[in-house]
Design an enzyme around this catalytic site. Structure first.
Site, PDB file in Angstrom:
ATOM      1  N   HIS A  77      23.642 -39.606 -16.109  1.00  0.00           N
ATOM      2  CA  HIS A  77      25.094 -39.621 -16.028  1.00  0.00           C
ATOM      3  C   HIS A  77      25.756 -40.023 -17.342  1.00  0.00           C
ATOM      4  O   HIS A  77      26.859 -39.548 -17.657  1.00  0.00           O
ATOM      5  CB  HIS A  77      25.549 -40.544 -14.899  1.00  0.00           C
ATOM      6  CG  HIS A  77      25.184 -40.043 -13.546  1.00  0.00           C
ATOM      7  ND1 HIS A  77      25.050 -40.857 -12.436  1.00  0.00           N
ATOM      8  CD2 HIS A  77      24.913 -38.773 -13.104  1.00  0.00           C
ATOM      9  CE1 HIS A  77      24.730 -40.122 -11.385  1.00  0.00           C
ATOM     10  NE2 HIS A  77      24.631 -38.871 -11.769  1.00  0.00           N
ATOM     11  N   ASP A 126      19.402 -30.400 -10.763  1.00  0.00           N
ATOM     12  CA  ASP A 126      18.935 -31.744 -10.429  1.00  0.00           C
ATOM     13  C   ASP A 126      18.238 -31.745  -9.067  1.00  0.00           C
ATOM     14  O   ASP A 126      18.698 -32.401  -8.130  1.00  0.00           O
ATOM     15  CB  ASP A 126      20.149 -32.683 -10.439  1.00  0.00           C
ATOM     16  CG  ASP A 126      19.784 -34.128 -10.183  1.00  0.00           C
ATOM     17  OD1 ASP A 126      18.598 -34.459 -10.239  1.00  0.00           O
ATOM     18  OD2 ASP A 126      20.702 -34.920  -9.900  1.00  0.00           O
TER      19      ASP A 126
END
Length: 259
Positions: free
Chosen positions: A19, A160
């Protein structure tokens, strides 16, 4: 696989790695006054409560963002997104990548998310209800192939998957090569876990042998979150990396090394 739920792992060290770089890339891309597309193949629910039973059970957030938050300057894009999330959803909220992208994008940008797990898909729709996002309840790989090249053509795809089965590793090189051929200007970011088994190594070697445009990999290592935990690191493989991303990745390497 429909068994994986990220609520148990939200805010862990792998999330910090993924992130922080995702927020940096989105901040970089949105500095230019041109619209962009954001595509995510395995979105999850987009928003997590770090005091929820699932998060407390594994303790991964305690070993992750709760330790790492102080690594970043307050004006770092990652901390800005974290602060914006907490301002809206409360002090124990943590943004998944779909919410980070939602907060970073502007009017005129496109946001398309896929999540196949029914419970997670419903939660994603609820969590992003106040925002403008297209949520697909379909296989993320199929969605990505169907919409590429997207409009606008400038943009980013985050891949992901859960990597719960070996087939996930086997499929990645060919899938990324296919997407890159269809969308040769798009930035592609693949996240993968670094496990004690070394399951990622063949996949990464295959990706590097493809010599994809402006590609690089970035890996960080960290101690297991608890006894017996098999994940000891986090990796990203990036295609069409934006200018300066490798330098930002090196700064992150130093942060993890000091942890």
């Amino acid at each position: 696989m429909l068994s994986y739920q990220h609520s148990y792992h939200a805010g862990n060290m792998a999330d910090v790695h993924k992130h922080a770089l995702l927020a940096w890339v989105l901040d970089y891309l949105t500095r230019k006054d041109k619209p962009l597309s954001y595509i995510e193949t395995h979105a999850g629910r987009g928003l997590y409560d770090l005091t929820a039973e699932e998060a407390l059970k594994t303790g991964e957030a305690a070993q992750g963002i709760n330790r790492a938050e102080g690594w970043f300057a307050k004006d770092h894009p990652y901390l800005r997104m974290l602060s914006e999330t907490r301002a809206v959803f409360g002090p124990d909220a943590y943004p998944g990548s779909p919410l980070i992208a939602t907060l970073a994008l502007r009017a005129g940008d496109s946001l398309q998310l896929a999540e196949l797990h029914p419970q997670e898909n419903a939660a994603l729709r609820g969590n992003l209800a106040m925002y403008s996002a297209k949520v697909h309840d379909t296989d993320g790989f199929a969605m990505a192939q169907a919409i590429c090249p997207p409009t606008p053509r400038r943009g980013l795809m985050l891949i992901d998957p859960s990597f719960e089965v070996k087939a996930d590793y086997d499929a990645m090189p060919r899938f990324i090569q296919t997407i890159h051929r269809k969308w040769n200007v798009g930035t592609i970011i693949l996240w993968y876990p670094i496990l004690t088994s070394g399951a990622h190594r063949v996949m990464v070697a295959d990706l590097e042998n493809m010599e994809l445009k402006d590609s690089f990999r970035h890996e960080v290592t960290f101690g297991p979150a608890r006894d017996g935990h098999r994940m000891t690191g986090s990796g990203l493989f990036v295609v069409n990396a934006p200018y300066g991303m490798q330098d930002e990745a090196k700064r992150l390497t130093k942060m993890f090394a000091k942890a």
